[in-house]
Design a protein around this motif. Structure first.
Motif: not given
Length: 390
Positions: A1-11, A13-23
């Motif tokens: 996996m290229s660095l660009r792809s890794a950053v895409l996947v990481a971003g 996943v971490v964005a998805a992690l933020n979709l429920r904690p506030a609730i």
């Protein structure tokens, strides 16, 4: 996996992690919030209700933003607004509590709608897998928030306001990771989402919307009230929070596995019905024997609800022919669906007040689950939502 792809996947996943904690972060602290701010049980349930209403009302903002600035920049804007919202509700007073919650939920609404289209746009050959990863990350974020809010409060001494405001940190981290995608060249209007009005003419849309709304209603009842139910039956606050965290953690495993399996078949009906039945069993356990192997009821409930949520989002991603239609279907299903779901926590609290116990509201939820299973039967059948059959 290229660095660009890794950053895409990481971003992603971490964005998805933020979709429920506030609730999800509200529920373990709900008793403390109610005492501090002076809220009734209905007023406490209204915190979650306000947020879920915003998930429904402001979902259509996403297609408008995506058409103007692109899906990736819509996602970035959502993360920044989440950070602002959770910071705002840590300020003094009930108005700030509700206003900050509403602001964070508005951002989550736009991101909820955009994420299935992001999956189809960035991972077209791995929709099943990345839908599972996405849903698992959403559930993991909820589970983490449920588990750590009280321990972090005790460790820092910040109180519920300070701990709530700390949720801005992961949102800002996700924004940083997603920044390269937002800075990249965005698709033009010709590739933007189709008008929602075109999608409204399909029966598939309404089957999916009913499934999304009803499974969300039962999920948010658990999120808002489960720790309080166990508290009223004599469990300490930390154990009640851990049980909520357990059911959310089990949802992670279900969310990862079920989309991969269900996506290989033209029909998702067996999976949707099976998930609904497991959810019924979990609720029955809480109703009839809440302190008898409560961990077992939480595991069963977690499998059922995790699979139901994952299947609803998988169907949203699979049925449309292209990312533009995914965004339109997602906007309708999640907007109308979350308006339905918003009734859950508040009505559950009102039924608790009127009846003086938990039996009546839990039986009412079991009735909702019967309708959810029926809606899932129709939504899970093979169909293609596209220009030819809109």
């Amino acid at each position: 996996m290229s660095l660009r792809s890794a950053v895409l996947v990481a971003g992603f996943v971490v964005a998805a992690l933020n979709l429920r904690p506030a609730i999800a972060g509200v529920s373990p602290l709900l008793d403390e919030i109610m005492d501090d701010v002076g809220l009734s049980p209905a007023g406490g349930g209204a915190i979650t209700t306000v947020m879920v209403i915003c998930l429904g009302v402001f979902g259509p903002v996403a297609p408008l933003l995506a058409r103007r600035i692109g899906l990736d920049r819509t996602l970035l804007a959502g993360l920044l607004v989440i950070a602002a919202g959770v910071a705002l509700r840590g300020l003094d007073g009930a108005p700030m509590l509700y206003l900050g919650s509403a602001l964070a939920a508005t951002a989550i609404a736009a991101m909820n709608v955009a994420m299935p289209a992001v999956v189809k746009q960035h991972f077209p050959s791995r929709i099943n897998l990345m839908t599972g990863v996405y849903v698992a990350a959403v559930v993991a974020g909820a589970a983490t928030a449920s588990a750590v809010m009280i321990p972090v409060e005790h460790a820092t001494g910040y109180g519920w306001r300070g701990v709530s405001a700390l949720l801005a940190v992961p949102a800002l981290l996700a924004a940083l990771l997603w920044l390269p995608q937002a800075l990249a060249k965005q698709a033009g209007p010709q590739n933007g989402p189709r008008p929602i009005g075109m999608v409204l003419r399909s029966r598939v849309t309404w089957y999916v919307t009913a499934l999304m709304g009803l499974q969300s209603l039962t999920f948010y009842v658990v999120l808002a009230w489960l720790p309080t139910i166990f508290l009223d039956h004599g469990l300490p606050a930390d154990q009640a929070g851990y049980l909520l965290s357990l059911t959310n953690l089990v949802q992670v495993a279900a969310s990862l596995a079920v989309p991969v399996l269900a996506g290989r078949r033209a029909s998702q009906v067996p999976y949707v019905v099976g998930a609904g039945v497991l959810t019924v069993i979990g609720y029955l356990g809480v109703l009839l024997a809440p302190l008898t192997v409560p961990w077992l009821w939480m595991i069963v409930l977690g499998i059922g609800q995790g699979a139901s949520f994952a299947l609803a989002l998988l169907i949203i991603a699979l049925r449309p022919a292209d990312p533009a239609t995914v965004t339109a279907l997602s906007a309708v299903a999640q907007s109308v669906g979350y308006v339905i779901a918003a009734l859950g926590p508040m009505l559950f609290g009102l039924l608790r007040e009127v009846s003086g116990g938990w039996s009546v509201p839990l039986i009412a939820v079991l009735g909702v689950l019967m309708v959810q299973i029926l809606a899932g039967w129709f939504a899970g059948r093979p169909a293609t939502l596209g220009k030819a059959n809109l």
